[in-house]
Design a protein around this motif. Structure first.
Motif, short mmCIF file in Angstrom:
data_model
loop_
_atom_site.label_atom_id
_atom_site.label_comp_id
_atom_site.label_asym_id
_atom_site.label_seq_id
_atom_site.Cartn_x
_atom_site.Cartn_y
_atom_site.Cartn_z
N PRO A 121 26.04 41.46 41.56
CA PRO A 121 25.97 41.93 42.95
C PRO A 121 26.64 43.30 43.09
O PRO A 121 27.72 43.52 42.53
CB PRO A 121 26.76 40.88 43.73
N GLN A 122 26.02 44.19 43.83
CA GLN A 122 26.53 45.54 43.98
C GLN A 122 27.84 45.58 44.77
O GLN A 122 28.69 46.40 44.51
CB GLN A 122 25.50 46.41 44.72
N ASN A 123 27.95 44.70 45.73
CA ASN A 123 29.12 44.78 46.63
C ASN A 123 30.22 43.79 46.26
O ASN A 123 30.99 43.36 47.11
CB ASN A 123 28.66 44.51 48.07
N ARG A 124 30.27 43.43 44.99
CA ARG A 124 31.24 42.40 44.59
C ARG A 124 32.68 42.90 44.74
O ARG A 124 32.96 44.08 44.59
CB ARG A 124 30.97 41.96 43.16
N GLN A 125 33.55 41.94 44.98
CA GLN A 125 34.97 42.26 45.17
C GLN A 125 35.78 41.71 44.01
O GLN A 125 36.85 41.13 44.20
CB GLN A 125 35.45 41.63 46.48
N TYR A 126 35.22 41.84 42.80
CA TYR A 126 35.96 41.30 41.65
C TYR A 126 35.60 42.09 40.40
O TYR A 126 34.55 42.73 40.32
CB TYR A 126 35.65 39.81 41.45
N TYR A 127 36.50 42.05 39.42
CA TYR A 127 36.23 42.62 38.11
C TYR A 127 35.48 41.60 37.27
O TYR A 127 35.71 40.40 37.40
CB TYR A 127 37.54 43.02 37.43
N VAL A 128 34.61 42.11 36.41
CA VAL A 128 33.70 41.24 35.66
C VAL A 128 34.02 41.26 34.17
O VAL A 128 34.27 42.31 33.60
CB VAL A 128 32.25 41.74 35.84
N ALA A 129 33.99 40.08 33.56
CA ALA A 129 34.03 40.00 32.10
C ALA A 129 33.08 38.90 31.65
O ALA A 129 33.01 37.84 32.28
CB ALA A 129 35.44 39.71 31.62
N GLY A 130 32.33 39.16 30.60
CA GLY A 130 31.44 38.15 30.02
C GLY A 130 32.13 37.53 28.82
O GLY A 130 32.69 38.25 27.98
N VAL A 131 32.10 36.21 28.73
CA VAL A 131 32.77 35.53 27.62
C VAL A 131 31.76 34.68 26.86
O VAL A 131 31.32 33.64 27.35
CB VAL A 131 33.93 34.64 28.14
N PRO A 132 31.36 35.14 25.65
CA PRO A 132 30.38 34.38 24.90
C PRO A 132 31.04 33.26 24.10
O PRO A 132 32.11 33.43 23.54
CB PRO A 132 29.81 35.44 23.93
N GLY A 133 30.37 32.09 24.05
CA GLY A 133 30.88 31.00 23.23
C GLY A 133 30.77 29.65 23.92
O GLY A 133 30.69 29.57 25.15
N SER A 134 30.77 28.59 23.12
CA SER A 134 30.63 27.23 23.65
C SER A 134 31.91 26.79 24.34
O SER A 134 33.00 26.91 23.79
CB SER A 134 30.34 26.26 22.51
N PHE A 135 31.76 26.19 25.53
CA PHE A 135 32.96 25.73 26.24
C PHE A 135 33.50 24.43 25.66
O PHE A 135 34.47 23.88 26.17
CB PHE A 135 32.73 25.64 27.75
N TYR A 136 32.88 23.93 24.60
CA TYR A 136 33.48 22.77 23.91
C TYR A 136 34.58 23.21 22.94
O TYR A 136 35.26 22.38 22.34
CB TYR A 136 32.40 21.93 23.21
N GLY A 137 34.73 24.53 22.77
CA GLY A 137 35.86 25.06 22.00
C GLY A 137 36.68 26.00 22.87
O GLY A 137 36.37 26.20 24.05
N ARG A 138 37.71 26.60 22.28
CA ARG A 138 38.54 27.57 23.01
C ARG A 138 37.77 28.88 23.19
O ARG A 138 37.13 29.36 22.24
CB ARG A 138 39.84 27.84 22.24
#
Lengths: 363, 363
Positions: A121-138
């Motif tokens: 979203p263009q008007n977002r009020q947050y910083y973005v980070a993408g985290v690749p990987g299965s949530f069954y691990g850390r």
């Protein structure tokens, strides 16, 4: 140190990326329905259960969405969370310091993160980070997240239970693609996989969540008072399974391919989810409710095309990997026709998706 | 709150993704050379300048690589940093608590993050996050990064200076693609753009860096004692420019297209970089040195093909956007031939890339 690889391995069946007509972004109406239905519950959870004192010293408030796919539903969920957290901060008075927000969007490495990032979203009020990987691990550092969210992702098991594809095992799931209408051995194999996966999931999240932090999960389930075989999911898988059998009669797929195909999706009942949380021991259950039904049985039969598109967007990765891309059009066309014909079968099916709010204990 | 959009707008010319023969990952040998050359300086910077007391209360140590592209060079740089930081922790004795590491990989939203995530080292000892957005604006929360790194990205200006493409301006850069051999007005327009960009860059980083944190930058530059027109870069752009003029004579590109094309890359000298840091006021300069020369002039003429591939991988996004994809093969084939023919021109060219270590003041 535990990077993704040191967690349990996990299979990935990504939601469909790109911008074609059958992609996930355009066909995740059901998932959006879940988010809309959960909004009120989410507001309540944040208003009543988020303990602001816990976070008052933090520079920034960290949210993670697990199994975010490519959007737009993840953005909607994040907006809902942010709005409710901001409201809570603001209600503390004009001198209350509003933190910055950082949102970690997580999904399998094979997820289309390019599409996700390009549709932020263009008007977002947050910083973005993408985290690749299965949530069954850390996937994140110790005590780094204040608020975990996951909507309709945790019903995907990390893998098909091993025994159900082993023709020498009593849990071999011959001729079926799921456990809901299968033998006790197959049901137990799925149950065991779910228990193991939840152990990994909760163990990893317990380390990653700030003490006092919340985790809000919406997951596929069934009501405590209904046998799982009566669920809407079971009706759906039986119809999908009968499509495959029709196609094997025509020689499009082989019997062996059907025997070795199983859907790694699990429907949990409230008691079983409660037991998993208690075994882990690091979280308290603050709220657990069934979500309002998003798609009533009569809605499905009246909107069979929409329902078929939704199923395709969510599941075609799985079918494609096993049977190949060339069967997809025929399979989901046939599925659409059968849903239309057999609409009465849906009327007895019950949905019972679960909304649960956990709080990280300060042990 | 300052999400990316609230920062300055910035144009993106992504390095070439995908896995074809001319992609960035396979043709960034020069950039790898810079990282190798910087390794020793990096070790020295961390050993002498990283103040461990500043971070002793942190759960995890946060590194960000700005302008990471698609790998593998960013992974190599991160490994170098991690190794040196770990060594410093370990040298404090066996009771020293080793933190977890989280690495934020940043580049423009149009960067191929899917490729980056799919080529992450398997045995990495850090958590991964991808951060989309221009580093000329805010991309991370306040005081959230302990160690910033950027290798050969900060020489990309946020945009071509406006006046150099305006035919009514005295700074119109007619017939040339760069400022190095151009008029004083064009040079001043580039200088002003660089000063403005560095102001934005340092302002954003000053907020994002933990007090006492380090920022290590390697950037294109030229030695203080050499006029910029004698730089290796100038020779390179003159040859590239002459290729375009040859192609305009054949009607492949038009004169207007050449007039409106400018490369938004800036070569800074040590004094100018120092002035930018002092104007910002939030960082102290701990180390500033010229990097050892990665590619000697005679290496370029002996490896003209490699040099042409490198230039293509780094710059084709820019050329493609302006002239279209169809000219790329011809342009870089011609460039390769001319580099081979004119190798003596490179002999007088001087490189003077700059390595600088900044520390966030605790003001």
């Amino acid at each position: 140190m535990a990077a993704e690889e040191t967690g349990k391995c996990s299979e990935a069946y990504p939601m469909k990326g790109g911008d074609g007509p059958s992609n996930y972004a355009k066909n995740s109406i059901y998932q959006k329905g879940v988010i809309d239905a959960a909004k009120e519950l989410l507001n309540k959870a944040i208003a009543e259960k988020l303990d602001m004192e816990t976070f008052s010293s933090a520079n920034s408030f960290h949210i993670a969405d697990l199994g975010c796919s490519v959007g737009p539903n993840t953005f909607l969920a994040v907006e809902n969370i942010l709005e409710a957290v901001l409201f809570k901060y603001q209600s503390r008075g004009p001198n209350c310091q509003i933190p910055e927000f950082q949102v970690f969007f997580n999904d399998h490495t094979s997820n289309d993160f390019n599409m996700l990032f390009n549709s932020l979203p263009q008007n977002r009020q947050y910083y973005v980070a993408g985290v690749p990987g299965s949530f069954y691990g850390r996937i994140l550092p110790d005590a780094s997240i204040h608020f975990f969210h996951s909507s309709f992702s945790l019903h995907w098991l990390s893998r098909v239970p091993k025994d159900v594809t082993d023709s020498n095992s009593p849990a071999w799931n011959k001729g079926r693609m799921h456990y809901l209408d299968s033998t006790d051995e197959v049901v137990r194999a799925y149950e065991a996989q779910y228990a193991e996966d939840m152990e990994c999931f909760l163990h990893a999240r317990a380390q990653e969540t700030v003490h006092g932090g919340l985790m809000v999960l919406a997951t596929a389930g069934y009501p405590a008072d209904t046998p799982p075989s009566h669920s809407l999911a079971n009706v759906t898988y039986q119809i999908l399974g009968s499509c495959l059998i029709d196609m094997s009669r025509k020689g499009v797929v082989s019997e062996e391919e059907i025997d070795s195909f199983n859907v790694p999706i699990y429907y949990v009942c409230p008691r079983e989810l409660e037991a998993a949380v208690e075994r882990n021991g690091c979280f308290s259950i603050e709220i657990m409710e069934h979500l309002p039904t998003v798609m009533e049985p009569d809605t499905i039969s009246k909107n069979s095309k929409l329902f078929a598109s939704h199923m395709r967007a969510a599941m075609e990765g799985l079918f494609k990997q096993h049977f190949g891309e060339e069967i997809l059009d025929e399979l989901f066309d046939l599925f659409h026709k059968k849903v239309e014909e057999q609409h009465s079968a849906f009327e007895s099916g019950k949905a019972g998706d679960i909304f649960i709010v956990l709080k990280r204990k300060a042990n």
